[in-house]
Design an enzyme around this catalytic site. Structure first.
Site, PDB file in Angstrom:
ATOM      1  N   CYS A 108      37.926  71.518  16.993  1.00  8.98           N
ATOM      2  CA  CYS A 108      36.756  72.111  17.793  1.00  8.98           C
ATOM      3  C   CYS A 108      36.026  73.342  17.020  1.00  8.98           C
ATOM      4  CB  CYS A 108      37.351  72.511  19.135  1.00  8.98           C
ATOM      5  SG  CYS A 108      35.817  72.443  20.336  1.00  8.98           S
ATOM      6  N   HIS A 214      39.683  67.371  20.679  1.00 10.75           N
ATOM      7  CA  HIS A 214      40.885  68.154  20.693  1.00 10.75           C
ATOM      8  C   HIS A 214      41.884  67.252  20.739  1.00 10.75           C
ATOM      9  CE1 HIS A 214      39.729  72.247  21.821  1.00 10.75           C
ATOM     10  NE2 HIS A 214      38.726  71.833  21.802  1.00 10.75           N
ATOM     11  N   GLU A 216      45.111  67.434  20.306  1.00 13.17           N
ATOM     12  CA  GLU A 216      46.234  68.058  21.133  1.00 13.17           C
ATOM     13  C   GLU A 216      46.518  67.809  22.351  1.00 13.17           C
ATOM     14  OE1 GLU A 216      43.296  71.506  21.595  1.00 13.17           O
ATOM     15  OE2 GLU A 216      43.608  69.746  20.307  1.00 13.17           O
TER      16      GLU A 216
END
Length: 240
Positions: A108, A214, A216
């Site tokens: 990001c 993202h 994660e």
């Protein structure tokens, strides 16, 4: 065999002047086989070089906007909060990591920081700066980040294509800025349907990948997201 060590850049709470890190980054890297630590703000350049030398790779994490002066622009009305100490840390760290040939992953804000550090620019605000006749996706999704928001088309033959083994990925979206003019030395390896660059890489470099989404938040449920972290950790393992 010792696990690779990965340094992560911190988030910065300006009001309290405190650093913190989303634990999902740590979990994703640990599951991929790495150990990691958060790098500090405000360290001297020589101290940062010493800290970077401990790392087998660097992850540039998500976060707020980069100051527009860093890419040669004045501030527009919808530019958001910035952290000057974080900008400085990350731009210095990027230069050090590139000089040392360390694997780099940007997420990001991280993809934007990498592009800026190498001489590119970003949109300060997509809604404000994209042409009014351009169909724009919702790049700041209104629901939790563990759900995908839109698709990206992956460039055949790219590093991302080899990692994901797909030409189309489901991604989440939590940003109002994005890569605008691509920096010299970088290539775009994924696009959204409204034409935004969603991933960049550096051909010929040991490992450099920046993604606008993202992973994660998705690594535990989406194979492609987990593979991004595994490929990065594997590249860091080769540095040992």
């Amino acid at each position: 065999m010792n696990k690779p060590i990965i340094g992560l850049t911190p988030s910065h709470d300006l009001e309290k002047d405190q650093c913190f890190l989303n634990p999902l980054y740590i979990r994703a890297l640990q599951q991929a086989g790495a150990v990691c630590f958060m790098l500090p703000l405000g360290v001297a350049l020589e101290d940062l070089r010493q800290l970077a030398a401990l790392c087998d790779g660097i992850l540039f994490t998500g976060g707020p906007d980069v100051h527009p002066f860093r890419f040669g622009e004045e501030t527009l009305p919808k530019c958001g909060e910035v952290s000057a100490p974080r900008d400085q840390l990350e731009l210095d760290l990027l230069s050090i990591a590139l000089s040392d040939g360390k694997p780099i992953l940007g997420i990001c804000r991280g993809i934007q920081l990498i592009n800026i550090g190498l001489g590119g620019t970003i949109y300060q605000d997509l809604e404000m700066q994209l042409p009014k006749d351009t169909p724009v996706l919702c790049h700041r999704q209104p629901y939790p980040p563990d759900l995908p928001s839109h698709y990206v088309t992956v460039t055949p033959g790219s590093l991302l294509a080899s990692i994901s083994e797909s030409d189309r990925l489901e991604v989440n979206s939590l940003h109002h800025q994005a890569v605008r003019a691509l920096a010299p030395g970088l290539t775009a390896s994924a696009y959204s349907s409204d034409g935004l660059i969603e991933a960049v890489e550096m051909p010929g470099y040991p490992f450099l990948l920046g993604v606008q989404w993202h992973p994660e938040f998705l690594f535990s449920t989406q194979k492609a997201a987990g593979e991004i972290f595994r490929a990065f950790v594997n590249a860091c393992s080769r540095q040992k």
